[in-house]
Design a protein around this motif. Sequence first.
Motif, mmCIF file in Angstrom:
data_model
loop_
_atom_site.group_PDB
_atom_site.id
_atom_site.type_symbol
_atom_site.label_atom_id
_atom_site.label_comp_id
_atom_site.label_asym_id
_atom_site.label_seq_id
_atom_site.Cartn_x
_atom_site.Cartn_y
_atom_site.Cartn_z
ATOM 1 N N SER A 59 12.288 16.087 -26.413
ATOM 2 C CA SER A 59 13.751 16.146 -26.335
ATOM 3 C C SER A 59 14.162 15.563 -24.988
ATOM 4 N N ALA A 60 14.845 14.430 -25.016
ATOM 5 C CA ALA A 60 15.201 13.720 -23.784
ATOM 6 C C ALA A 60 16.551 14.193 -23.267
ATOM 7 N N THR A 61 16.578 14.647 -22.016
ATOM 8 C CA THR A 61 17.838 15.031 -21.382
ATOM 9 C C THR A 61 18.454 13.882 -20.595
ATOM 10 N N ARG A 62 17.644 12.876 -20.276
ATOM 11 C CA ARG A 62 18.181 11.679 -19.616
ATOM 12 C C ARG A 62 17.230 10.514 -19.843
ATOM 13 N N VAL A 63 17.752 9.416 -20.339
ATOM 14 C CA VAL A 63 16.972 8.198 -20.538
ATOM 15 C C VAL A 63 17.357 7.224 -19.426
ATOM 16 N N PHE A 64 16.490 7.085 -18.453
ATOM 17 C CA PHE A 64 16.761 6.166 -17.346
ATOM 18 C C PHE A 64 16.608 4.707 -17.797
ATOM 19 N N ARG A 65 15.584 4.464 -18.591
ATOM 20 C CA ARG A 65 15.337 3.100 -19.063
ATOM 21 C C ARG A 65 14.444 3.153 -20.296
ATOM 22 N N GLN A 66 14.689 2.249 -21.251
ATOM 23 C CA GLN A 66 13.775 2.083 -22.368
ATOM 24 C C GLN A 66 13.881 0.647 -22.869
ATOM 25 N N LYS A 67 12.733 0.062 -23.109
ATOM 26 C CA LYS A 67 12.671 -1.337 -23.525
ATOM 27 C C LYS A 67 13.143 -1.509 -24.962
ATOM 28 N N TYR A 68 12.821 -0.537 -25.795
ATOM 29 C CA TYR A 68 13.265 -0.521 -27.188
ATOM 30 C C TYR A 68 13.975 0.810 -27.441
ATOM 31 N N ALA A 69 14.554 0.962 -28.627
ATOM 32 C CA ALA A 69 15.256 2.200 -28.973
ATOM 33 C C ALA A 69 14.238 3.266 -29.375
ATOM 34 N N LEU A 70 13.541 3.794 -28.385
ATOM 35 C CA LEU A 70 12.497 4.789 -28.633
ATOM 36 C C LEU A 70 13.066 6.193 -28.714
ATOM 37 N N PHE A 71 14.090 6.456 -27.892
ATOM 38 C CA PHE A 71 14.698 7.778 -27.826
ATOM 39 C C PHE A 71 16.152 7.639 -28.249
ATOM 40 N N THR A 72 16.484 8.218 -29.383
ATOM 41 C CA THR A 72 17.812 8.040 -29.958
ATOM 42 C C THR A 72 18.399 9.394 -30.337
ATOM 43 N N GLY A 73 19.719 9.430 -30.451
ATOM 44 C CA GLY A 73 20.406 10.652 -30.851
ATOM 45 C C GLY A 73 21.896 10.450 -30.804
#
Length: 304
Positions: A223-237
């Motif tokens: 469960s991600a509380t903050r996505v600083f960076r991602q190359k692809y849409a790995l963490f979505t919501g």
Amino acid sequence: MPGFGVWINAIWILLFAIFDVSLSNYSEDQCSWRGSGLSQQQGSVEQISLHCSEGTLDWLYPKGALRLTLSPRLPSVAVGPSGSSSGLITACVKPSEQFHGAQLYLERDGVLELLVGDRLESSPPPRVRCFSRLPGERVALFLQATPHQDISRRIATFRYELRGDWTARLSLDSNPISSEDACRPCNNTEILMAVCTSDFVVRGNIRSVDEDENLRAAVIKVSATRVFRQKYALFTGSSRLSSRGEIRTLLQCGVKPGPGSFLFTGRVHFGEAWLGCAPRYKDFQRAYTIAKAAQQIPCELPVD
């Protein structure tokens, strides 16, 4: 009189021969190649060169052989997640589950090493194979067709990836690096460099950990509380506070679910997130604050 099945196979082959005359060609960006063995002479070797860091190869009705050289447009100095600049390049190939009709070899300085053998229908899916090469080392992939009376169902297809030196924290090969190297915690220098060079940097909590025996991996559900960076849409919501995703790591690392907030970093490997450094967030904050005060941070990150 030929049987009905023989006529069906012949019709399919004829249709592909008619409509896929132009199959033996490259994608526009020369990342992928698709071709048919129907246009090759028995015993011939077709030379192929691809120029991207990732792509695919599809060989229908394999006949003869293919020799594939990978010449990616990577930086002149490959930098790994630890900040080293050895120039070492790691390549991985992921055969499709329906890989049939050929054998895939690594050709290194004229010596062949079998990576993927021809499969029977009942065989388990082939595994990802990885290898490394040094600058100037002559390395190629060699696909050799295996004889079959019925070639209508034979397709040898795989995906490939080339990266800088990232074997220190990732190995999916059948001869993996030691679990001591793959699973050891990152030191502060490696953590700060991973923040700058990773494909994803995410703060979050571990919801659960599942084991995938076929992949020989642990699947960490985050469960991600903050996505600083991602190359692809790995963490979505639906919102920033409800993003979810999965991260894989080697099974022998023994990752278990537990409380607390972590900073997850790592690489994207064939569309999947693989774990690099993952310190507790408070430990990362401490290391980052000390390095910033000493003006020794390799890049900025908006920490809380």
